[in-house]
Motif scaffolding. Structure first.
Motif, mmCIF file in Angstrom:
data_model
loop_
_atom_site.group_PDB
_atom_site.id
_atom_site.type_symbol
_atom_site.label_atom_id
_atom_site.label_comp_id
_atom_site.label_asym_id
_atom_site.label_seq_id
_atom_site.Cartn_x
_atom_site.Cartn_y
_atom_site.Cartn_z
ATOM 1 N N TYR A 113 40.901 45.384 38.190
ATOM 2 C CA TYR A 113 41.117 44.087 38.823
ATOM 3 C C TYR A 113 39.826 43.567 39.463
ATOM 4 O O TYR A 113 39.531 42.370 39.416
ATOM 5 C CB TYR A 113 42.212 44.189 39.891
ATOM 6 N N ALA A 117 38.076 40.125 38.317
ATOM 7 C CA ALA A 117 37.846 39.027 39.271
ATOM 8 C C ALA A 117 36.390 38.593 39.246
ATOM 9 O O ALA A 117 36.091 37.388 39.266
ATOM 10 C CB ALA A 117 38.244 39.471 40.683
ATOM 11 N N PHE A 422 45.221 41.075 34.206
ATOM 12 C CA PHE A 422 44.688 40.059 35.124
ATOM 13 C C PHE A 422 44.753 38.690 34.436
ATOM 14 O O PHE A 422 45.148 37.688 35.050
ATOM 15 C CB PHE A 422 43.239 40.410 35.497
ATOM 16 N N THR A 491 42.575 38.795 44.896
ATOM 17 C CA THR A 491 42.192 40.123 44.387
ATOM 18 C C THR A 491 41.989 41.100 45.537
ATOM 19 O O THR A 491 42.428 42.259 45.459
ATOM 20 C CB THR A 491 40.905 40.019 43.535
ATOM 21 N N ASN A 495 44.357 44.394 45.930
ATOM 22 C CA ASN A 495 43.740 45.726 45.920
ATOM 23 C C ASN A 495 44.018 46.482 47.218
ATOM 24 O O ASN A 495 44.184 47.705 47.209
ATOM 25 C CB ASN A 495 42.235 45.619 45.673
#
Length: 527
Positions: A113, A117, A422, A491, A495
């Motif tokens: 991720y 991003a 994603f 993001t 996370n």
């Protein structure tokens, strides 16, 4: 209470965020549904604005709160895109759950991720199709903020965006970075229709003046935060009066002191007094000296009038100096609809306050239009820092998803699964637009994917016809900085949630629940 492990902690967190995302998802886009939210003090909100919905919902789950915090940061930084953060975050967590059930470790998902991003943000900068060359050009500004208003007040964007552009540009300082969103205010007046709304350079108080003086030109203004009345002693004391004559002299001395103060204020040239309250005796002397009295109980409005006129608010009824006196070109009572308003009009460039007088039939419509205007003003603030625009109508998200899938295929490690997911999560944004417009999302998205695969990066969803269209041809643009902030903040929040493997809850302490500082208040109508 102690929850640990994948099943108890991680998947529970994901489930809570998915439920929050499901609430906001149906409110996304121009055809998003309204939510009827009644907050903890019984105030009713009917709105599709994600920022208002998540602020007034009493979100208790700690993981969902992290997503709410990310959306509130987005609101502060960009002024728009709060719904994007919630829905995109919920989708990323839903895809992470699928990956975990496939056997991927959370560390690999987080790494994937993070890479996705970073790639998406670098690609997004290449997707900028237009730039506002002159922030002082009303037409360019109206085009840039149009989609921010359309997402909340679809059908009114052509009326409201020129109003907001006019208000923002008229008070734009020479150094654009010092532009303050506080300087554009909204005065809500019930009655009439939205297209009767106007921009006034200066401040508007929705009330009448106290005395008989209603209009003044080239006014000199003194502002007091204390009441204008007979001065009360600061300490308790006993006055011994032996006769009616002494009593008459005592009350007369109070009146004489107040008259002397009003006379000395009038001698400085002041002909307008603004204060939270005026006593009857004070009003008598103000009328005698031909001074306009404007009652202003809200400290926010007092501050705004001070900023409009350049006056300094005084805490005590004293004679103002030349530096403390404000000036205004015209002060007068104007009747808008059937509501009397005190209008401070400034034609000079030195004043940096503009007011949008908003007209609508009901209070809820006024509140929702005000929220759309606040978002648009915040978007203008972002526009002063970064003038780049990307295609709206879901085109930018679809193009990023298309590029992310290509990037995932070229990635050799297990990160490729997370990168692909994603991109899938980004596709859910235009899917939500299609669903909320009553269209078939599957066929519409397959048409859009075919267009983007053919290299047409500006193709998005036309919510009116339910077909694909070129966003750049129809002038539908979103701010690049809004999308960048949204991807970065979402993001980081996702996370953070995925890194949690244990939830430890202490026993709640006794006593009343602490008040949420961000929640609604009985005084919310005084912005």
């Amino acid at each position: 209470k102690h929850l640990s492990g994948r099943e108890e902690a991680v998947l529970r967190n994901i489930d809570a965020c998915k439920q929050l995302g499901a609430i906001v998802r149906t409110s996304m886009g121009p055809n998003g549904m309204n939510k009827m939210v009644i907050n903890h003090i019984g105030k009713l909100f009917v709105t599709s604005d994600a920022a208002t919905i998540v602020r007034e919902l009493d979100v208790v789950h700690p993981a969902a709160k992290l997503l709410v915090m990310a959306s509130q940061t987005q609101e502060r930084e960009a002024g728009d895109g709060t719904g994007f953060v919630i829905v995109f975050g919920a989708q990323l967590l839903e895809k992470a759950e699928e990956l975990m059930r496939m056997g991927l470790h959370t560390a690999e998902i987080i790494d994937g991720y993070g890479r996705a991003a970073a790639f998406a943000m670098s690609e997004l900068e290449q997707l900028a199709v237009k730039s506002v060359t002159d922030v002082a050009d009303r037409e360019q500004v109206a085009l840039a903020i149009r989609s921010a208003i359309a997402s909340k007040q679809f059908g009114l964007e052509d009326i409201l965006s020129p109003l907001v552009a006019d208000a923002c540009v008229s008070i734009l300082p020479s150094n654009m970075n010092t532009f303050s969103v506080e300087n554009v205010r909204v005065a809500k007046i019930q009655g009439g229709s939205i297209d009767q709304s106007v921009v006034i350079k200066g401040s508007v108080l929705v009330r009448d003046t106290e005395g008989t003086i209603k209009h003044l030109e080239s006014a000199k203004i003194a502002i007091y935060t204390c009441d204008v009345d007979v001065e009360a002693s600061e300490t308790k004391g006993t006055v011994l009066l032996h006769s009616a004559k002494e009593f008459a002299q005592y009350t007369r001395s109070e009146e004489d002191a107040l008259e002397a103060k009003v006379r000395s204020i009038a001698e400085t040239g002041v002909n307008v007094l603004v204060s939270p309250k005026f006593g009857d005796m004070a009003m008598h002397f103000l009328e005698r000296f031909k001074i306009m009295a404007i009652r202003c109980p809200s400290k926010f409005d007092l501050r705004r009038v001070a900023r409009t006129t350049g006056a300094i608010a005084l805490p005590k009824l004293a004679v103002p100096t030349a530096e403390e006196i404000g000036v205004c070109d015209k002060v007068g009572v104007e009747e808008i609809g059937s509501t009397k308003c005190v209008v401070f009009r400034q034609s000079s460039e030195s004043s940096r306050i503009a007011t949008i007088v908003l007209r609508a039939s009901t209070e809820n419509v006024l509140d929702d239009a005000e929220r759309a205007i606040d978002d648009a003003v915040n978007v203008f603030k972002s526009l002063t820092r970064d003038q780049r625009l990307v295609c709206g109508a879901g085109a930018a998200e679809l193009e990023l998803a298309h590029r992310l899938k290509g990037y995932a295929e070229s990635s050799p490690s297990l990160d490729q699964y997370a990168i692909k997911r994603f991109g899938d999560a980004l596709e859910e944004i235009p899917r939500a637009f299609a669903e909320n417009s009553g269209e078939d999302p599957t066929s519409l998205l397959s048409d859009l994917q075919a267009e983007h695969a053919a290299g047409r990066a500006d193709v998005g969803i036309d919510v009116e016809t339910g077909k694909t269209m070129s966003a750049s041809e129809l002038g539908i643009y979103d701010l690049l900085s809004t999308k960048l902030w949204a991807i970065r903040l979402t993001t980081e929040a996702v996370n953070t949630i995925l890194r949690v493997d244990q939830i430890v809850m202490a026993k709640t302490a006794g006593g009343p629940k602490p008040r949420d500082m961000m929640a609604g208040d009985a005084n919310d109508d005084a912005p």
